[in-house]
Each structure stands twice: as C-alpha cells, then as structure tokens.
Design a protein around this motif. Structure first.
Motif, PDB file in Angstrom:
ATOM      1  N   VAL A  57     -42.357 -24.057 -10.908  1.00  0.00           N
ATOM      2  CA  VAL A  57     -41.319 -24.122 -11.776  1.00  0.00           C
ATOM      3  C   VAL A  57     -40.704 -22.687 -11.749  1.00  0.00           C
ATOM      4  N   THR A  58     -41.252 -21.677 -11.277  1.00  0.00           N
ATOM      5  CA  THR A  58     -40.524 -20.289 -11.208  1.00  0.00           C
ATOM      6  C   THR A  58     -39.833 -20.349  -9.929  1.00  0.00           C
ATOM      7  N   VAL A  59     -40.286 -20.934  -8.786  1.00  0.00           N
ATOM      8  CA  VAL A  59     -39.851 -20.727  -7.432  1.00  0.00           C
ATOM      9  C   VAL A  59     -38.464 -21.667  -7.721  1.00  0.00           C
ATOM     10  N   SER A  60     -38.539 -22.888  -8.353  1.00  0.00           N
ATOM     11  CA  SER A  60     -37.317 -23.765  -8.602  1.00  0.00           C
ATOM     12  C   SER A  60     -36.182 -23.125  -9.391  1.00  0.00           C
ATOM     13  N   LEU A  61     -36.775 -22.400 -10.526  1.00  0.00           N
ATOM     14  CA  LEU A  61     -35.685 -21.493 -11.246  1.00  0.00           C
ATOM     15  C   LEU A  61     -34.879 -20.377 -10.445  1.00  0.00           C
ATOM     16  N   VAL A  62     -35.688 -19.572  -9.777  1.00  0.00           N
ATOM     17  CA  VAL A  62     -35.316 -18.518  -9.009  1.00  0.00           C
ATOM     18  C   VAL A  62     -34.393 -18.950  -7.808  1.00  0.00           C
ATOM     19  N   LEU A  63     -34.810 -19.715  -6.922  1.00  0.00           N
ATOM     20  CA  LEU A  63     -34.242 -20.119  -5.833  1.00  0.00           C
ATOM     21  C   LEU A  63     -32.689 -20.888  -6.174  1.00  0.00           C
ATOM     22  N   GLY A  64     -32.904 -21.756  -7.244  1.00  0.00           N
ATOM     23  CA  GLY A  64     -31.671 -22.526  -7.845  1.00  0.00           C
ATOM     24  C   GLY A  64     -30.860 -21.457  -8.275  1.00  0.00           C
ATOM     25  N   GLY A  65     -31.458 -20.629  -9.163  1.00  0.00           N
ATOM     26  CA  GLY A  65     -30.313 -19.602  -9.437  1.00  0.00           C
ATOM     27  C   GLY A  65     -29.694 -18.705  -8.451  1.00  0.00           C
ATOM     28  N   VAL A  66     -30.591 -18.353  -7.368  1.00  0.00           N
ATOM     29  CA  VAL A  66     -29.867 -17.564  -6.316  1.00  0.00           C
ATOM     30  C   VAL A  66     -28.534 -18.153  -5.737  1.00  0.00           C
ATOM     31  N   VAL A  67     -28.820 -19.325  -5.721  1.00  0.00           N
ATOM     32  CA  VAL A  67     -27.540 -20.208  -5.002  1.00  0.00           C
ATOM     33  C   VAL A  67     -26.479 -20.194  -5.834  1.00  0.00           C
ATOM     34  N   VAL A  68     -26.671 -20.296  -7.176  1.00  0.00           N
ATOM     35  CA  VAL A  68     -25.382 -20.260  -7.987  1.00  0.00           C
ATOM     36  C   VAL A  68     -24.887 -18.927  -8.262  1.00  0.00           C
ATOM     37  N   TRP A  69     -25.701 -17.695  -8.278  1.00  0.00           N
ATOM     38  CA  TRP A  69     -25.122 -16.651  -8.752  1.00  0.00           C
ATOM     39  C   TRP A  69     -24.556 -16.173  -7.305  1.00  0.00           C
ATOM     40  N   LEU A  70     -24.916 -16.244  -6.123  1.00  0.00           N
ATOM     41  CA  LEU A  70     -24.433 -16.093  -5.075  1.00  0.00           C
ATOM     42  C   LEU A  70     -22.754 -16.598  -4.805  1.00  0.00           C
ATOM     43  N   ALA A  71     -22.781 -18.110  -5.206  1.00  0.00           N
ATOM     44  CA  ALA A  71     -21.790 -18.856  -5.148  1.00  0.00           C
ATOM     45  C   ALA A  71     -20.704 -18.296  -5.972  1.00  0.00           C
ATOM     46  N   ILE A  72     -21.168 -17.722  -7.075  1.00  0.00           N
ATOM     47  CA  ILE A  72     -20.039 -17.122  -8.073  1.00  0.00           C
ATOM     48  C   ILE A  72     -19.699 -15.659  -7.816  1.00  0.00           C
ATOM     49  N   GLY A  73     -20.859 -14.833  -7.586  1.00  0.00           N
ATOM     50  CA  GLY A  73     -20.753 -13.534  -7.592  1.00  0.00           C
ATOM     51  C   GLY A  73     -19.923 -13.065  -6.508  1.00  0.00           C
ATOM     52  N   ILE A  74     -20.239 -13.540  -5.392  1.00  0.00           N
ATOM     53  CA  ILE A  74     -19.514 -12.917  -4.082  1.00  0.00           C
ATOM     54  C   ILE A  74     -18.033 -13.187  -4.024  1.00  0.00           C
ATOM     55  N   PRO A  75     -17.659 -14.548  -4.058  1.00  0.00           N
ATOM     56  CA  PRO A  75     -16.211 -14.835  -4.046  1.00  0.00           C
ATOM     57  C   PRO A  75     -15.298 -13.848  -4.993  1.00  0.00           C
ATOM     58  N   ILE A  76     -15.893 -13.980  -6.362  1.00  0.00           N
ATOM     59  CA  ILE A  76     -15.377 -12.905  -7.331  1.00  0.00           C
ATOM     60  C   ILE A  76     -15.178 -11.453  -6.651  1.00  0.00           C
ATOM     61  N   GLY A  77     -16.500 -10.995  -6.078  1.00  0.00           N
ATOM     62  CA  GLY A  77     -16.399  -9.602  -5.748  1.00  0.00           C
ATOM     63  C   GLY A  77     -15.338  -9.465  -4.551  1.00  0.00           C
ATOM     64  N   ILE A  78     -15.205 -10.395  -3.584  1.00  0.00           N
ATOM     65  CA  ILE A  78     -14.306 -10.437  -2.576  1.00  0.00           C
ATOM     66  C   ILE A  78     -12.760 -10.422  -3.268  1.00  0.00           C
ATOM     67  N   MET A  79     -12.513 -11.294  -4.055  1.00  0.00           N
ATOM     68  CA  MET A  79     -11.366 -11.301  -4.860  1.00  0.00           C
ATOM     69  C   MET A  79     -10.943 -10.078  -5.252  1.00  0.00           C
ATOM     70  N   SER A  80     -11.468  -9.601  -6.100  1.00  0.00           N
ATOM     71  CA  SER A  80     -11.433  -8.345  -6.701  1.00  0.00           C
ATOM     72  C   SER A  80     -11.002  -7.220  -5.550  1.00  0.00           C
ATOM     73  N   ALA A  81     -11.700  -7.089  -4.491  1.00  0.00           N
ATOM     74  CA  ALA A  81     -11.314  -6.130  -3.577  1.00  0.00           C
ATOM     75  C   ALA A  81     -10.218  -6.320  -2.763  1.00  0.00           C
ATOM     76  N   ARG A  82     -10.015  -7.627  -2.354  1.00  0.00           N
ATOM     77  CA  ARG A  82      -8.735  -7.922  -1.766  1.00  0.00           C
ATOM     78  C   ARG A  82      -7.344  -7.563  -2.569  1.00  0.00           C
ATOM     79  N   PHE A  83      -7.575  -7.747  -3.806  1.00  0.00           N
ATOM     80  CA  PHE A  83      -6.429  -7.706  -4.679  1.00  0.00           C
ATOM     81  C   PHE A  83      -6.633  -6.492  -5.665  1.00  0.00           C
ATOM     82  N   ALA A  84      -7.206  -5.442  -5.259  1.00  0.00           N
ATOM     83  CA  ALA A  84      -7.489  -4.136  -6.036  1.00  0.00           C
ATOM     84  C   ALA A  84      -6.377  -3.693  -6.877  1.00  0.00           C
ATOM     85  N   GLY A  85      -6.723  -3.698  -8.310  1.00  0.00           N
ATOM     86  CA  GLY A  85      -5.376  -3.016  -9.094  1.00  0.00           C
ATOM     87  C   GLY A  85      -4.718  -4.145  -9.497  1.00  0.00           C
ATOM     88  N   GLY A  86      -4.749  -5.374  -9.022  1.00  0.00           N
ATOM     89  CA  GLY A  86      -3.719  -6.365  -9.393  1.00  0.00           C
ATOM     90  C   GLY A  86      -4.397  -7.387 -10.363  1.00  0.00           C
TER      91      GLY A  86
END
Length: 317
Positions: free
Chosen positions: A97-126
């Motif tokens: 149960v815990t492994v399913s929760l954590v590994l699935g959450g990892v995939v989702v948060w990386l798919a959300i967090g990293i693109p948003i971070g890249i977008m913010s860095a590329r267009f800093a101040g915009g």
C-alpha cells in the motif's frame, strides 16, 4: 567505482547497526516494563514472567541485544502480542500500500513540479514565472490533511451527492487483482501527495536552473547558435538534476517509512497507519520494525543517489 561503492555499503551497514542499537536501548532498556505494556495492568505474575521469558528480558542486556541483532539479520523483527502475529508478516502485508502510494505520487509530482520549475526559470520575471510562483506558494501553504479533505469533499462527496461516483472515498485495491481499480482508488491520494510535493520540486528546479543558466558555458552554448530548448534541456537540466536527485532520494526514503497523514485521511492500511496504531497501543516490536525499515530505505536510497551522481556527473567517477 567498486571501492567507492564498498565504502558506501560499509557506511550504510554502520548506520543500520547504530540505529539498531539506539532503538534497542530506547525500547528495551529505557524505563518501563515492556511485559507490563504488552499484557496490561490486569496481568498476573505468571503471565508477566512468561512474556519476559518469550522476549528474552530475563537475560543480560548484551545477550538480549546480540539475540535481537541476530534475529533482525535473519529477517525476524519480533512478535506483536497485540496483533498475535510476527512483525515481518504485518509489514509485508502493509508495504504494498505504501509503496504504491509513494511511487505513484513520485511520478505525478515530478510530472507537475519539474515542468513548472523549468517554465518559471526560462521566463523569469514574466507572466509564466508569476503563475509558477503562485502555484509554489499555494502548494507550500496548504497542509496535506487540508488538501486531502478538500479533495474528498469536491471529488467524492459532491459528485456522490449529485448521484454519481467520480472517485472512491479511499481504501486500497491490490494491483495484481485489478490494475484499473488499483489506480482508481489511489488517484486522489496520489494527487494530494503530489500537489504539495510538486511545489517543492518546482521551487527547487527554478532556483537551480536560474543559477545554471547564468554560467559561462551556457552563454557559450547560446553564442554557438544552439536553440534555447536545447540549451535548457541538454545543458541546463543536466546540471540541475543532481540537486533534484538528492531531494528525490531523501523524499522517497522517508515516505516509504510511512505516509502517515495521507494514509489516515484516505483510510489506507499502509506502514504509516500501522505505526500510528503501534504508538497508541505501545506495541514496541512494531515500532522497532518500522524504524528499522525506514532506516534501511534511507541507506539504500543514499547508495542509489550516489550511483546516479556518478552517471550524471563524470567528475564524480
């Protein structure tokens, strides 16, 4: 590389040995009678004596620890008298149960967090950077249990009130029995876990990438006429990944020891909820087993992170 890995493995073994000694002293030598906590206040003297004998509490401390360590190395983490089951069996039943929760959450948060971070860095101040910053602030401001209750209300309670079921309220369906039902039951926990953690990764990615994009070799790559996408993803992100890997390794290791809040909100019978019940019941063998399991995950995670460093950064090799 082999010598480096050997040193890391030796250090990991030393950490686990130290952790085992600390846990043993904390729960078996500290004030308090484990036999009395297991048997209850109404236990007879004969019952207490039998429990002490079963636990080996009537033997010298060093003998007790040697026996405890030997059993742990063989995969025997003791017996839970509260549940009348071996601790290993309880953990094995809860860990999927815990492994399913954590590994699935990892995939989702990386798919959300990293693109948003890249977008913010590329267009800093915009405008895109400001939107990314809003997401980060909201994600960091929301406690996990509040976001979980909000998700249950909006995505389970309200649809059910209007006559249809969008997501189940909680629980766990085994992956091998029905993969679709497994994913359906874990979608809300994954989103709750991911939205909070994705904000951390978005902020980390943005900060690291902004510092990297100001380096001389990045300006040289741009002067050579490389496209901005190639500069960011091939050169900038390669240097940023080391910090992300460090954070990811630590997060996965800690969460595999039990995602307590998420498991409690969604009624998932994982390692975290078992640890909470063990603390309430003063079930020391389970608490010890969970602590040692968490330590093992942290040691393994650190070794894997070191190996990834060698793959990402030639200077490490």
């Amino acid at each position: 590389m082999i010598a480096f890995l050997t040193r890391r493995l030796s250090f990991g073994v030393l950490v686990l040995f130290t952790l085992s000694a600390f846990v043993f002293l904390l729960f078996y030598v500290a004030p308090g009678d484990p036999a009395r906590m297991i048997a209850g206040e109404k236990a007879t003297a004969q019952q207490l004596a039998q429990i002490r004998e079963n636990l080996g509490l009537d033997r010298p401390i060093l003998v007790q620890y040697a026996s405890f360590l030997g059993d742990a190395l063989r995969g025997d983490l003791g017996f839970s008298y509260r549940n009348q089951q071996p601790v290993v069996d309880l953990i094995v039943r809860r860990i999927p149960v815990t492994v399913s929760l954590v590994l699935g959450g990892v995939v989702v948060w990386l798919a959300i967090g990293i693109p948003i971070g890249i977008m913010s860095a590329r267009f800093a101040g915009g405008l895109r950077d400001r939107l990314g910053q809003v997401f980060i602030l909201i994600g960091l401001s929301f406690p996990t249990f509040v976001l979980g209750m909000l998700a249950l209300y909006t995505l389970y309670f309200l649809p059910r009130k209007n006559g249809f079921v969008l997501f189940p309220p909680g629980g766990y369906a085994p992956l091998l029995d029905d993969p679709l039902k497994w994913a359906w039951h874990l979608t809300l926990p994954w989103l709750t876990l991911a939205l909070v953690t994705a904000a951390i990764y978005a902020r980390l990615t943005r900060g690291q990438l902004l510092s990297v994009l100001g380096e001389d070799y990045i300006r040289t790559a741009r002067a050579k006429g490389l496209s901005e996408r190639r500069v960011v993803y091939k050169h900038g992100m390669r240097a940023t990944l080391t910090a992300l890997v460090t954070q990811l390794g630590a997060d996965i290791a800690v969460m595999l020891g039990g995602v307590i809040v998420i498991e409690q909100v969604y009624g998932l019978q994982g390692v975290g909820s078992m640890a909470v019940q063990a603390v309430r019941n003063q079930d020391r063998p389970i608490i010890i087993g969970v602590v040692l399991l968490g330590g093992l995950f942290i040691v393994i995670s650190n070794i894997l992170v070191d190996l990834l460093y060698a793959a990402l950064d030639p200077r490490t090799r």
